[in-house]
Motif scaffolding. Structure first.
Motif, short mmCIF file in Angstrom:
data_model
loop_
_atom_site.label_atom_id
_atom_site.label_comp_id
_atom_site.label_asym_id
_atom_site.label_seq_id
_atom_site.Cartn_x
_atom_site.Cartn_y
_atom_site.Cartn_z
N TRP A 2 0.84 -1.21 0.00
CA TRP A 2 0.00 0.00 0.00
C TRP A 2 0.88 1.26 0.00
CZ3 TRP A 2 -4.75 2.17 -0.19
CH2 TRP A 2 -4.99 3.33 0.52
N TRP A 3 1.84 1.30 0.91
CA TRP A 3 2.72 2.47 1.00
C TRP A 3 3.64 2.55 -0.21
CZ3 TRP A 3 2.88 1.21 6.79
CH2 TRP A 3 2.04 2.09 7.49
N ALA A 4 4.08 1.41 -0.68
CA ALA A 4 4.96 1.43 -1.85
C ALA A 4 4.24 2.02 -3.05
CB ALA A 4 5.44 0.01 -2.15
N ARG A 5 3.00 1.66 -3.25
CA ARG A 5 2.23 2.20 -4.38
C ARG A 5 1.99 3.70 -4.23
NH1 ARG A 5 -0.94 -1.53 -7.62
NH2 ARG A 5 -2.75 -0.16 -7.55
N ARG A 6 2.01 4.18 -2.99
CA ARG A 6 1.82 5.61 -2.75
C ARG A 6 3.15 6.36 -2.67
NH1 ARG A 6 -2.95 7.51 0.18
NH2 ARG A 6 -4.60 6.39 -0.85
N ASP A 7 4.19 5.69 -3.07
CA ASP A 7 5.54 6.27 -3.08
C ASP A 7 5.97 6.73 -1.68
OD1 ASP A 7 7.95 6.85 -4.18
OD2 ASP A 7 7.36 8.82 -4.98
N GLU A 8 5.74 5.87 -0.74
CA GLU A 8 6.25 6.13 0.61
C GLU A 8 7.17 4.96 0.97
OE1 GLU A 8 3.20 7.19 3.45
OE2 GLU A 8 1.97 7.96 1.82
N PRO A 9 8.36 4.93 0.37
CA PRO A 9 9.21 3.73 0.45
C PRO A 9 9.73 3.43 1.85
CG PRO A 9 10.37 5.50 -0.66
CD PRO A 9 8.97 5.98 -0.47
N TRP A 10 9.93 4.47 2.67
CA TRP A 10 10.47 4.19 4.01
C TRP A 10 9.44 3.47 4.86
CZ3 TRP A 10 15.45 4.66 4.01
CH2 TRP A 10 16.06 5.59 3.16
N ALA A 11 8.19 3.97 4.79
CA ALA A 11 7.12 3.30 5.55
C ALA A 11 6.94 1.88 5.02
CB ALA A 11 5.82 4.09 5.42
N ALA A 12 7.01 1.74 3.70
CA ALA A 12 6.82 0.41 3.10
C ALA A 12 7.91 -0.55 3.57
CB ALA A 12 6.84 0.53 1.58
N GLY A 13 9.15 -0.06 3.57
CA GLY A 13 10.26 -0.91 3.99
C GLY A 13 10.14 -1.32 5.44
N ALA A 14 9.76 -0.36 6.28
CA ALA A 14 9.63 -0.68 7.71
C ALA A 14 8.51 -1.71 7.92
CB ALA A 14 9.32 0.59 8.50
N ALA A 15 7.39 -1.51 7.22
CA ALA A 15 6.27 -2.45 7.37
C ALA A 15 6.68 -3.85 6.93
CB ALA A 15 5.07 -1.97 6.55
N LEU A 16 7.41 -3.92 5.83
CA LEU A 16 7.82 -5.24 5.35
C LEU A 16 8.78 -5.91 6.34
CD1 LEU A 16 7.52 -7.32 3.17
CD2 LEU A 16 9.44 -6.29 1.95
N GLY A 17 9.64 -5.10 6.93
CA GLY A 17 10.55 -5.66 7.93
C GLY A 17 9.79 -6.26 9.10
N VAL A 18 8.77 -5.56 9.55
CA VAL A 18 7.96 -6.09 10.65
C VAL A 18 7.23 -7.37 10.20
CG1 VAL A 18 6.06 -5.59 12.23
CG2 VAL A 18 7.68 -3.80 11.65
N GLY A 19 6.76 -7.34 8.95
CA GLY A 19 6.08 -8.53 8.41
C GLY A 19 6.99 -9.75 8.39
N ILE A 20 8.26 -9.52 8.04
CA ILE A 20 9.21 -10.65 8.00
C ILE A 20 9.42 -11.20 9.41
CG2 ILE A 20 11.57 -11.33 7.44
CD1 ILE A 20 11.55 -9.08 5.31
#
Lengths: 297, 359
Positions: B161-179
């Motif tokens: 969701w964040w990646a599609r909205r061009d918010e890469p830092w939030a996207a990266g952090a969320a994915l890290g938590v997901g992992i």
């Protein structure tokens, strides 16, 4: 019935039977490796399909086709084509309706009763009566459905004097066939004692009946045709509660109650999506028990 | 265009799904209380509506939460879920109830995010069908069980969701938590890369925000680092899989063999639905991020994940969007698909409830 509706019925029936057979087949294939608990003969013809396995699957299916025709026709007359489509699917997915696939007499009784109700709603008394007779012969409890046929007939013809005919006919047929129950049909003789513990699968059937009675009761408080039709659909459900608690859901599913209740879904997308999935989930649970012959009662 | 009460559909569907699973658990275990093999959680036996929701890995996560990683083989269970359970337990909630609460709160949040994501991509009608199919999928009940699947789905959905909205830092952090919830969440990584390329083209490679792609590894790297200190091998979680037997890395070739566990074959049939969906994701440019995640995940699952193909396929949420679009376009498919999947869900949930090896 228009060709488009007929095509819809055929699609619903065929796809639902294929889906049911497919899921049952998957369950059956797992059974060999996984399930030592209830070793019983195969439900489906796993690996060796012969006529002896084919017939028990197809004959009830044809009864279900008749029922799907009845539900579609009935709801189409009362509420239109879109409502009929959903009602047919809901009826096919009702958990207790699974039993139709494993009991030809019950499937054919239900099919005949629903066709009788449909024909009555169309105002065709003489088409409705033979179907009603067939239903009562196969399943004496279906005589309670005659009340609905009578109400539907009165609605269609606007003449009250026709209405008691199906009821009288069913009442006449009942004693003649009351003790000649067909194999697999509802054992009406097993009168459940009051206060019988509701256990096992009966809880599910009990819940189904509660849903039906709640919705039909609410509609019965309304006005117009819907009121009388809803009230007339209730006796079949109540009869199950009085006479055969363990078969409550199945008896209710033989009649038009689910078809009427399903019309409530027409303008409620969330309920429509959710209810179908939920009903199918519970039917799947019962299918699992059926495959593995778990004693559910 | 999204309606003001857009949330009512995912919320209503979620409530209906979870209530029906609880009812199914109650009825299923009251009809047949015999478990196929010993197991289950004794503390939950008094609550048959919840009892069926804690089997197999649920017990393994409970062990990690209660005892910690007392053997390398436990490293297969990533720490976020047991840690959250431990936090709630220390606040006074019994651990297994805490697991169910976490899984289902995350599940609801995940469905809300997915519905927003789907409806932004294809409109609300298609999103409804996509979510309905997702809920009806035969293994969707894993998201209600004491497993970290819901957490993984929530955080990968947020990441995309964040990646599609061009918010890469939030996207990266969320994915890290997901992992940290489930390591296979890393398979959503390509979606973040594709999003950057879509937004900035090849110039993305020299943009400072490209560094955000390292963020998931930095966040999730905490756990391998800890394994390094604890067990002397940062990839303990990977290497211990060998001890799970030959099914640990079983792929397509392992299916439909004479000695294949029969449930593996059944997973394969139902996994065809998200597989077709994942393939269809490549048909529209606006689905690029979803294709990168869904396509990559399904390839990996068919290659090395046959033993968990059912459960993992149920987590491959991007693949359900094209299925929803297809159902919106072809109404005659709606009911058989929904009913068929729902029917199978009832059956598989029943098996899980009775402690059959549906993993």
């Amino acid at each position: 019935m228009a060709w488009a509706s007929l095509r819809g019925v055929l699609w619903a029936w065929l796809s639902s039977r294929l889906v049911l057979a497919g899921v049952a087949w998957v369950g059956q294939t797992m059974r060999a490796g996984l399930f030592p608990l209830y070793p019983q003969p195969d439900l489906l013809c796993a690996g060796s399909c012969g006529a002896d396995a084919f017939v028990p699957w197809v004959v009830p299916s044809l009864g279900v086709l008749l029922g799907a025709l009845g539900v579609t026709g009935l709801v189409e007359v009362l509420h239109g084509r879109e409502a009929a489509r959903w009602a047919t699917w809901v009826w096919l997915c009702v958990p207790s309706a699974l039993v139709f696939q494993f009991s030809a007499p019950l499937a054919w009784a239900s099919g005949a009763l629903l066709v009788a109700c449909w024909q009555a709603a169309e105002g065709r008394l003489w088409a409705s009566l033979p179907a009603l007779v067939v239903a009562v012969v196969l399943l004496p409890g279906a005589s309670a459905g005659a009340l609905f046929a009578a109400a539907a007939l009165r609605r269609a013809r606007h003449r009250l004097w026709w209405a008691p005919v199906p009821v009288l006919l069913a009442a006449a047929a009942l004693p003649a066939f009351g003790h000649g129950l067909e194999r697999g049909a509802l054992p009406l003789g097993l009168v459940a004692p009051v206060g019988l513990e509701v256990r096992g699968v009966m809880r599910l059937e009990f819940l189904e009946a509660l849903v039906l009675l709640a919705v039909l009761g609410a509609r019965g408080l309304g006005e117009g045709d819907a009121r009388w039709l809803s009230l007339a659909a209730m006796p079949l459900v109540v009869l199950g509660a009085v006479l055969g608690v363990p078969w409550l859901g199945r008896l209710a599913a033989t009649g038009p109650a689910w078809a009427l209740v399903a019309t409530e879904l027409e303008h409620r997308p969330l309920l429509r999506h959710a209810s179908l999935g939920i009903l199918a989930t519970f039917q799947g649970m019962l299918l699992h028990f059926e495959i593995h012959r778990v004693p559910v009662l | 265009m999204r309606s003001a009460r857009w949330w009512s559909f995912p919320l209503g569907l979620f409530v209906a799904h979870r209530l029906s699973l609880m009812l199914a658990s109650l009825i299923s275990l009251s009809i047949d209380p015999i478990l196929e093999r010993p197991g289950g959680i004794a503390a939950l036996h008094a609550y048959p509506a919840l009892d069926a929701l804690c089997r197999w890995d649920c017990g393994c996560f409970a062990h990690v939460a209660e005892v910690g990683y007392d053997a390398p083989i436990q490293a297969n269970f990533w720490p976020l879920f047991p840690m959250l359970g431990r936090v709630l337990e220390s606040a006074g909630m019994p651990l297994h109830f805490a697991f169910l609460l976490i899984a289902n709160v995350a599940g609801l949040a995940a469905w809300l995010v997915l519905f927003r994501l789907f409806s932004d991509a294809e409109g609300e009608a298609a999103a409804r069908w996509a979510l309905a199919v997702y809920a009806a999928f035969p293994f969707a009940w894993f998201q209600a069980a004491g497993y970290p699947e819901s957490l993984m789905i929530l955080f990968t959905a947020l990441a995309v969701w964040w990646a599609r909205r061009d918010e890469p830092w939030a996207a990266g952090a969320a994915l890290g938590v997901g992992i940290l919830a489930r390591h296979i969440a890393v398979l959503a990584g390509p979606a973040l890369l594709v999003a950057q390329l879509r937004h900035r083209g090849w110039r993305a490679l020299v943009n400072v925000r490209f560094l955000a792609l390292a963020l998931p590894f930095l966040v999730a790297g905490v756990f391998p680092l800890w394994q390094w200190f604890e067990f002397g091998d940062p990839l303990t979680f990977w290497h211990v899989r060998e001890k799970w037997g030959e099914s640990a890395w079983a792929g397509f070739g392992r299916l439909f063999q004479p000695d294949t566990p029969p449930q593996f074959n059944s997973y394969a049939w139902f996994a065809l639905v998200p597989t077709l969906g994942a393939i269809a994701l490549f048909s529209r440019k606006r689905w690029a991020e979803l294709a990168a995640y869904g396509g990559f995940m399904m390839v990996v699952l068919w290659t090395v994940g046959a033993a968990g193909l059912g459960r993992y396929a149920a987590s491959c949420w991007p693949a359900f969007l094209p299925v929803g679009v297809a159902l919106e376009r072809w109404p005659s498919l709606r009911l058989p698909v929904l009913a068929g999947l729902g029917l199978a869900q009832g059956m598989f949930f029943n098996l899980f409830a009775h402690q059959y090896p549906i993993l």
